[in-house]
Design an enzyme around this catalytic site. Structure first.
Site, PDB file in Angstrom:
ATOM      1  N   LYS A  19      -6.491  -5.341  50.968  1.00  0.00           N
ATOM      2  CA  LYS A  19      -6.175  -6.490  50.393  1.00  0.00           C
ATOM      3  C   LYS A  19      -6.760  -7.542  50.914  1.00  0.00           C
ATOM      4  O   LYS A  19      -6.709  -8.192  51.961  1.00  0.00           O
ATOM      5  CB  LYS A  19      -4.448  -6.794  50.553  1.00  0.00           C
ATOM      6  CG  LYS A  19      -3.553  -5.764  50.142  1.00  0.00           C
ATOM      7  CD  LYS A  19      -3.275  -4.556  51.069  1.00  0.00           C
ATOM      8  CE  LYS A  19      -2.343  -3.599  50.513  1.00  0.00           C
ATOM      9  NZ  LYS A  19      -2.244  -2.438  51.424  1.00  0.00           N
ATOM     10  N   HIS A  43       6.881  -4.291  55.943  1.00  0.00           N
ATOM     11  CA  HIS A  43       5.717  -3.593  55.520  1.00  0.00           C
ATOM     12  C   HIS A  43       4.433  -4.111  56.439  1.00  0.00           C
ATOM     13  O   HIS A  43       3.098  -3.628  56.005  1.00  0.00           O
ATOM     14  CB  HIS A  43       5.444  -3.912  54.012  1.00  0.00           C
ATOM     15  CG  HIS A  43       4.472  -3.508  53.456  1.00  0.00           C
ATOM     16  ND1 HIS A  43       3.350  -4.013  52.946  1.00  0.00           N
ATOM     17  CD2 HIS A  43       4.278  -2.057  52.807  1.00  0.00           C
ATOM     18  CE1 HIS A  43       2.562  -3.045  52.068  1.00  0.00           C
ATOM     19  NE2 HIS A  43       3.029  -1.862  52.264  1.00  0.00           N
ATOM     20  N   HIS A  85      -7.237   0.843  49.436  1.00  0.00           N
ATOM     21  CA  HIS A  85      -5.971   0.004  49.996  1.00  0.00           C
ATOM     22  C   HIS A  85      -6.150  -1.228  50.595  1.00  0.00           C
ATOM     23  O   HIS A  85      -5.274  -1.913  51.212  1.00  0.00           O
ATOM     24  CB  HIS A  85      -5.302   0.929  51.185  1.00  0.00           C
ATOM     25  CG  HIS A  85      -3.834   0.651  51.380  1.00  0.00           C
ATOM     26  ND1 HIS A  85      -3.502   0.474  52.571  1.00  0.00           N
ATOM     27  CD2 HIS A  85      -2.866   0.956  50.587  1.00  0.00           C
ATOM     28  CE1 HIS A  85      -2.157   0.199  52.519  1.00  0.00           C
ATOM     29  NE2 HIS A  85      -1.794   0.751  51.448  1.00  0.00           N
ATOM     30  N   ASP A  95     -14.078 -19.587  47.321  1.00  0.00           N
ATOM     31  CA  ASP A  95     -15.148 -20.515  47.552  1.00  0.00           C
ATOM     32  C   ASP A  95     -15.890 -19.986  48.654  1.00  0.00           C
ATOM     33  O   ASP A  95     -17.085 -20.898  49.263  1.00  0.00           O
ATOM     34  CB  ASP A  95     -14.844 -21.810  47.554  1.00  0.00           C
ATOM     35  CG  ASP A  95     -14.440 -22.365  46.316  1.00  0.00           C
ATOM     36  OD1 ASP A  95     -14.528 -21.748  45.410  1.00  0.00           O
ATOM     37  OD2 ASP A  95     -13.469 -23.407  46.332  1.00  0.00           O
ATOM     38  N   ASP A 122      -0.559  -7.048  75.341  1.00  0.00           N
ATOM     39  CA  ASP A 122      -0.579  -7.965  76.618  1.00  0.00           C
ATOM     40  C   ASP A 122      -0.547  -9.447  76.285  1.00  0.00           C
ATOM     41  O   ASP A 122      -1.061 -10.189  76.919  1.00  0.00           O
ATOM     42  CB  ASP A 122      -1.848  -7.597  77.461  1.00  0.00           C
ATOM     43  CG  ASP A 122      -1.559  -6.091  78.063  1.00  0.00           C
ATOM     44  OD1 ASP A 122      -0.603  -5.516  78.170  1.00  0.00           O
ATOM     45  OD2 ASP A 122      -2.834  -5.753  78.719  1.00  0.00           O
ATOM     46  N   LYS A 148       1.764  -4.416  59.367  1.00  0.00           N
ATOM     47  CA  LYS A 148       0.704  -3.531  60.034  1.00  0.00           C
ATOM     48  C   LYS A 148       0.147  -4.109  61.071  1.00  0.00           C
ATOM     49  O   LYS A 148      -0.840  -4.738  61.032  1.00  0.00           O
ATOM     50  CB  LYS A 148      -0.482  -3.047  58.985  1.00  0.00           C
ATOM     51  CG  LYS A 148      -0.003  -2.125  57.808  1.00  0.00           C
ATOM     52  CD  LYS A 148       0.160  -3.114  56.759  1.00  0.00           C
ATOM     53  CE  LYS A 148       0.144  -2.195  55.237  1.00  0.00           C
ATOM     54  NZ  LYS A 148       1.198  -1.368  55.102  1.00  0.00           N
TER      55      LYS A 148
END
Length: 497
Positions: free
Chosen positions: A233, A415, A231, A238, A422, A417
């Site tokens: 990404k 979407h 999952h 370079d 604090d 996450k």
């Protein structure tokens, strides 16, 4: 002469099959009990196997096994892992001998830093600059621009790669760069990207792209492995620029859904954390092609960090890259979430599209709220999966009763996450706050110990509240009985998904 009689044969066959199912169910149940895993999850699977003969066994061997315990996805013996272990051990000793290093934004998170060094072999990296993108369109435009500027190599890893306008736009650019002499490696998950045909894959390979399909699904594949997906990404260009977050490559990430933009959180990194992203990509490549890892300097160029103070808002950021999955010894991301939540002294902001946490994370959130920590959770008003949608909503009542503020995002689909604590630390990456991300998927997150990064994330959270409906306990209790029944039903499945 004995004549075949279906009426006599079928009862015998049925009894034999049921006896086999019963024996397999007993075997699987004993195996789960001996593994001493979560008792709620164990009892749920036993109930499924008893109440759903045959189908329950198939579901268990597909979705119910824990490969972290079995070491089926093993990375032992890789030289890179040993190097990382040694480097993390050395850095732990350095931190012990120079405690003044853990000052400012890092000091409140000393426990978390040591924990990540130990369970995930995550070095404390210094980064020259971090840029944030808060919707899929901006993130994909930035990634596309970085790929256009590539001169040496491009490493792109995604869960979803669609054969649509945006997918083909990226594929065309990758083929163009490969033909120009740039090394291009593309990895996508087979379950997440079912529309990438063999013909399209051959076209990419003929253009010079190394195409890697993570854990291909085929007829003779062990059913249990289908449940474990990559999952992550990641984009590395370079060796000196890296991206990670929640953005996949598909039209809906660019053009939106549910009547609005696709909201997401993606970060672009310049600095030492790019080394960690590169190492993660190379390790996953090793699993797919079973070739030795590339450790050449051209893939890990020397980036001068700590030498120049930039004037950017998110410059000079210390962070750790956390990778977790069935190949890791510990549920590193789940443990990172837990320690981050329990370390809060003022507030916690959480954004997640799917909220089906295990008891450890759920209790940590509720205890924080009960302790008068300002805990805020933002989840979508409309989900992209009915099962996940109602399962997420099944937790709202107890969260509200504990004092958590819950916001339903209504402007399209969020979407992201993200966790921020604090105004001092932020966690961003690919992992949802659910059992699948904690235990089954290969995931990656960045933990940033920096007020600038945390403030940027929290400012976006506060801005997005205007696009949300805040849930009150009184109004939530008045929702329809049909909705309550759906929530209760899908909540029963939460340990299994």
């Amino acid at each position: 002469m004995i004549l075949f009689s279906w009426h006599t044969f079928w009862p015998i066959l049925s009894a034999v099959l049921y006896a086999m199912n019963f024996c397999i169910a007993i075997y699987a149940s004993v195996a789960m009990i001996l593994r001493r895993q979560n008792p709620v999850k164990t009892l749920s699977w036993i109930a499924v196997m008893v109440l759903l003969p045959y189908l329950g066994i198939l579901l268990y061997f597909t979705f119910g096994q824990n490969f972290r315990k079995k070491k089926l996805f093993s990375r032992k013996g890789l030289a890179d892992i040993k190097v990382r272990k040694d480097l993390c051990a050395d850095q732990s000793l350095e931190l012990d001998s120079a405690p003044e290093f853990l000052t400012g934004d890092m000091k409140p998170f000393k426990k978390l830093i040591y924990q990540n060094l130990k369970n995930s072999y995550s070095l404390v990296d210094f980064n020259n600059d971090i840029e944030f993108y808060y919707n899929g369109r901006d993130a994909l435009n930035a990634m596309y621009a970085s790929i256009q500027g590539a001169e040496n190599h491009i490493h792109l890893q995604t869960y979803i790669l669609e054969n649509d306008r945006i997918g083909n736009k990226f594929i065309s650019l990758l083929m163009e760069k490969a033909k120009s002499g740039v090394e291009v490696r593309l990895m996508y998950d087979d379950v997440g990207s079912p529309k990438i045909s063999r013909k399209l894959r051959r076209q990419m390979e003929n253009a010079g792209i190394e195409v890697m399909v993570f854990s291909p699904v085929h007829l003779f594949m062990p059913m249990s492995k289908i449940n474990y997906r990559n999952h992550r990404k990641i984009l590395v260009v370079d060796g000196d620029t890296g991206f990670l977050g929640g953005v996949n490559i598909a039209d809906r990430y660019y053009y939106g859904m549910n009547g609005g933009l696709w909201h997401d959180t993606q970060v672009k990194i310049t600095g030492e954390s790019v080394f960690s992203l590169q190492a993660s990509f190379m390790l996953d490549r090793y699993f797919v092609v079973q070739h030795k890892m590339f450790l050449s300097r051209r893939y890990f160029p020397h980036i001068k960090v700590g030498k120049k103070v930039l004037s950017g808002k998110n410059s000079n950021v210390y962070s750790q890259i956390i990778s977790s999955g069935p190949d890791s010894d510990w549920a590193g991301i789940m443990q990172c979430y837990f320690t981050a939540i329990t370390s809060a002294t003022d507030h916690i902001y959480i954004v997640t599209p799917y909220f089906t946490p295990n008891e450890t994370i759920l209790d940590a959130i509720k205890v924080a709220a009960l302790g008068r920590i300002d805990v805020r959770l933002m989840i979508p008003y409309k989900g992209d999966s009915q099962m996940a949608h109602y399962c997420t909503r099944s937790y709202i009542t107890e969260l509200l009763e504990a004092g958590v503020k819950v916001y339903l995002f209504k402007d399209g689909f969020n979407h992201s996450k993200v966790i921020s604590v604090d105004s001092k630390m932020a966690i961003i990456g690919s992992a949802n706050m659910d059992e699948r991300s904690f235990e089954h998927n290969f995931e990656i997150m960045s933990v940033m110990y920096d007020r600038g990064c945390a403030s940027s994330v929290e400012a976006r959270f506060v801005r997005d509240i205007s696009l949300c409906e805040e849930v009150s306990l009184d109004s939530w209790k008045k929702r329809s009985k049909v909705q309550k029944v759906k929530e209760s039903f899908f909540r029963l499945l939460s340990p299994l998904i």
